[in-house]
Design a protein around this motif. Structure first.
Motif, PDB file in Angstrom:
ATOM      1  N   GLN A 354       0.835  -1.198   0.000  1.00 45.86           N
ATOM      2  CA  GLN A 354       0.000   0.000   0.000  1.00 45.86           C
ATOM      3  C   GLN A 354       0.872   1.251   0.000  1.00 45.86           C
ATOM      4  OE1 GLN A 354      -2.790  -2.046   3.269  1.00 45.86           O
ATOM      5  NE2 GLN A 354      -3.482   0.022   2.751  1.00 45.86           N
ATOM      6  N   THR A 361       1.709   0.828   9.626  1.00 45.76           N
ATOM      7  CA  THR A 361       0.329   1.273   9.404  1.00 45.76           C
ATOM      8  C   THR A 361      -0.494   0.140   8.800  1.00 45.76           C
ATOM      9  OG1 THR A 361       1.119   3.532   9.037  1.00 45.76           O
ATOM     10  CG2 THR A 361      -1.118   3.020   8.307  1.00 45.76           C
ATOM     11  N   ILE A 362       0.090  -0.606   7.875  1.00 53.84           N
ATOM     12  CA  ILE A 362      -0.602  -1.741   7.261  1.00 53.84           C
ATOM     13  C   ILE A 362      -0.870  -2.815   8.314  1.00 53.84           C
ATOM     14  CG2 ILE A 362      -0.515  -3.487   5.448  1.00 53.84           C
ATOM     15  CD1 ILE A 362       1.508  -1.707   3.981  1.00 53.84           C
ATOM     16  N   TYR A 364      -1.236  -2.375  11.483  1.00 49.86           N
ATOM     17  CA  TYR A 364      -2.317  -1.847  12.331  1.00 49.86           C
ATOM     18  C   TYR A 364      -3.675  -2.116  11.681  1.00 49.86           C
ATOM     19  CZ  TYR A 364      -5.517   1.714  14.184  1.00 49.86           C
ATOM     20  OH  TYR A 364      -6.604   2.373  14.709  1.00 49.86           O
ATOM     21  N   GLN A 365      -3.767  -1.859  10.374  1.00 48.70           N
ATOM     22  CA  GLN A 365      -5.026  -2.105   9.667  1.00 48.70           C
ATOM     23  C   GLN A 365      -5.412  -3.583   9.737  1.00 48.70           C
ATOM     24  OE1 GLN A 365      -4.023  -0.653   5.746  1.00 48.70           O
ATOM     25  NE2 GLN A 365      -4.919   1.380   6.149  1.00 48.70           N
ATOM     26  N   LEU A 368      -7.031  -4.537  12.954  1.00 50.55           N
ATOM     27  CA  LEU A 368      -8.429  -4.100  12.983  1.00 50.55           C
ATOM     28  C   LEU A 368      -9.296  -5.008  12.115  1.00 50.55           C
ATOM     29  CD1 LEU A 368      -8.093  -0.195  12.753  1.00 50.55           C
ATOM     30  CD2 LEU A 368      -8.218  -1.641  14.794  1.00 50.55           C
ATOM     31  N   GLU A 369      -8.820  -5.335  10.925  1.00 49.79           N
ATOM     32  CA  GLU A 369      -9.596  -6.156   9.992  1.00 49.79           C
ATOM     33  C   GLU A 369      -9.879  -7.546  10.557  1.00 49.79           C
ATOM     34  OE1 GLU A 369      -7.383  -3.968   6.213  1.00 49.79           O
ATOM     35  OE2 GLU A 369      -7.028  -6.092   6.623  1.00 49.79           O
ATOM     36  N   THR A 401      -3.784   8.469   6.642  1.00 57.35           N
ATOM     37  CA  THR A 401      -3.982   7.141   7.231  1.00 57.35           C
ATOM     38  C   THR A 401      -2.890   6.820   8.241  1.00 57.35           C
ATOM     39  OG1 THR A 401      -5.059   6.372   5.202  1.00 57.35           O
ATOM     40  CG2 THR A 401      -4.231   4.684   6.715  1.00 57.35           C
ATOM     41  N   ALA A 405      -3.496   6.340  12.264  1.00 59.87           N
ATOM     42  CA  ALA A 405      -3.064   5.096  12.907  1.00 59.87           C
ATOM     43  C   ALA A 405      -2.145   5.386  14.080  1.00 59.87           C
ATOM     44  CB  ALA A 405      -2.357   4.203  11.886  1.00 59.87           C
TER      45      ALA A 405
END
Length: 551
Positions: A354, A361-362, A364-365, A368-369, A401, A405
């Motif tokens: 990304q 940051t990825i 972290y996403q 959450l996902e 983003t 984050a």
């Protein structure tokens, strides 16, 4: 693709690990363990820098173990856990173990589990066919307990732990008059139930008489043997069978190979041992553990089942930035935020790339996902990685983003992003005591464009004075680095975080000209100062690649 639940998957960053590389590996390995329950382990491919050390210590997280090479090792082979045996067991016992366990080679170890020898089926066969010496039992210092075990007998009188030290072994087939001419002191005499023969052997000073056919030994003979120090063993076998079996009582140390043993360690690479194994005609090779103790056995066939190391790459996707041996590994996933390089895989992999300012940051996403709670320590190191990679949101690679984050993670970790970042950068920029080499490789990456290979390192600091001091160390060292890497062009970024500017040091044929053209500078420029430039990934590398691709 099948997944072996017992196999480890290593999550690893690039060879000059920064805070993002290390912290993302730790956090992603934990996420994968939470989701799958499998063995995912964070690793590092280089030395951890001062900034990252500060971060891990701050949040009480242990640094990952070092993994400098991911080529297949002996530990990736199914090593056969053949148990080692003592050197004093009999040939017969060794043969029984090998027959039962279907072994061709038996390892021999001491009380500390050190390998002291090997014996093969061929060695045992030769011991039967090539030995004609009647004194071999004594020469081999055979324990009497081996004789008792081999002949399935019992000791009527004597010490089973004593060893045979002298004398020959013979059968008393003649009458007593003739026996007196060939029985000598300390001999072992195999005989039957004839009282006269037993008496004669004892009187002639035999060390031991072996009474066959399970015959009873009279009280008189027993007492006489005790008075003369002659051992008595009783066996159910007849004299022919007993005489045939007795050499099988010899301890295996007498026939084992004990010198110039070829052994391999668990950490040795399969590529290195394959050639050695091919030159030797041995069927099996012993393996030693990390402490040098015997571990198990492998054969040439074992190499066919060698398993490639399983990897997940984070914060990079180019072979030049990866751990050594990457081409031999089984690559499962790539999580990154850099340009897509030239890495190739044998099959499809999960690839998440990304355009964000930080790999963390990825990660972290993905927490959450997958609905996985983020603990304060993981939140702390992920936040640190984002603050570091985005230079506290000042880097042009930073997105909204990334900032969102970092702020969310800071709340979980209980830190103030701005205040904490200042402490983190101060800890990481304390470079006065480091050597030029340590500074240079703290964050160094190589890039390939066509046939051109160039390297770019970077150091960030909160003070201009420290950058000037570093410059004085690096300029002479860069000439050495050129030859070490066998490349023609090197750059090094001295990045001032507070003023968002970079001085670009250069070395090598054509380096200066490349920088001048890439950043549209006057041709007479000597000192390259790039204002509003802090990102290698987004500002330095693309500009240089555009020039090289045009050429």
């Amino acid at each position: 693709m099948t997944f072996d639940s017992d196999r480890v998957v290593n999550v690893i960053g690039h060879i000059n690990p920064d805070t993002d590389s290390v912290c993302s590996a730790i956090a992603y390995a934990k996420l994968k363990r939470e989701i799958t329950g499998k063995k995912y382990v964070a690793k590092r491919a280089g030395q951890i820098n001062a900034e990252t050390q500060f971060v891990l210590k701050k949040f009480g997280v242990l640094p990952p173990d070092y993994m400098g090479d991911v080529r297949t090792q002996v530990l990736d082979i199914d090593v056969e856990r053949v148990r080692g045996v003592p050197e004093d067991i009999s040939l017969k016992k060794a043969w029984e173990i090998m027959r039962t366990d279907e072994l061709q080679t038996l390892p021999i170890v001491d009380d500390s589990k050190h390998l002291i020898g090997l014996i093969t089926i061929e060695d045992i066969a030769k011991s039967y066919m090539d030995v004609y010496d009647s004194r071999i039992i004594a020469n081999a210092r055979t324990p009497f307990r081996n004789i008792i075990e081999t002949l399935e007998g019992e000791m009527v009188y004597g010490n089973p732990d004593e060893e045979v030290e002298s004398g020959k072994c013979l059968i008393a087939a003649a009458n007593p008059d003739l026996m007196e001419s060939y029985i000598e002191k300390e001999d072992i005499v195999i005989l039957g139930n004839r009282y006269e023969s037993q008496l004669c052997a004892i009187e002639m000073g035999a060390k031991c008489i072996i009474v066959c056919d399970g015959a009873m030994v009279s009280y008189t003979i027993t007492k006489l043997a005790e008075s003369k120090g002659c051992f008595i063993i009783k066996t159910p076998y007849d004299t022919f069978t007993a005489s045939r079996l007795i050499n099988q009582s010899i301890p295996i140390r007498f026939f084992m190979k004990s010198e110039a043993l070829i052994t391999f360690g668990l950490g040795e690479y399969v590529d290195d041992i394959r050639e050695i194994m091919a030159k030797k005609r041995y069927r099996d090779f012993p393996i030693l553990d990390w402490n040098g103790n015997y571990f198990g056995m492998i054969s040439r066939r074992s190499l066919l089942g060698a398993r490639k190391k399983r990897l997940i790459l984070v914060d990079h996707n180019e072979p030049s930035q990866s751990v050594d041996g990457i081409e031999e590994a089984e690559l499962l996933e790539i999580i990154d935020h850099h340009r897509i390089g030239s890495i190739e895989t044998m099959g499809p992999v999960f690839f998440r790339n990304q355009p964000l300012g930080c790999t963390a940051t990825i990660i972290y996403q993905m927490y959450l996902e997958n609905g996985v709670d983020i603990s304060p320590d993981i939140a702390g190191i992920l936040c640190s990685a984002i603050l570091s990679d985005t230079l506290i949101y000042k880097s042009p690679t930073c997105t909204e983003t990334d900032k969102m984050a970092a702020e969310a993670l800071a709340k979980i970790a209980g830190i103030d992003p701005q205040q904490y970042a200042a402490e983190m950068f101060a800890a990481g920029s304390n470079l006065s005591a480091k050597s030029p080499e340590e500074i240079f490789y703290q964050d160094f990456k190589k890039f390939v464009v066509g046939e051109t290979v160039f390297g770019v390192g970077q150091i960030t600091s909160m003070t201009q004075k420290e950058l000037e001091d570093i410059k004085g160390k690096l300029l002479p060292y860069m000439q050495k680095a050129l030859s070490d890497h066998d490349i023609s062009i090197l750059f090094f970024m001295l990045t001032d975080i507070l003023h968002a500017s970079t001085e670009l040091l250069y070395a090598g044929n054509g380096a200066k000209e490349l920088a001048i053209e890439a950043f549209h500078l006057p041709e007479d420029t000597e000192r390259i100062i790039l204002k509003d430039t802090v990102s290698r990934k987004k500002q330095i590398i693309p500009a240089m690649m555009n020039v090289l691709q045009e050429e």
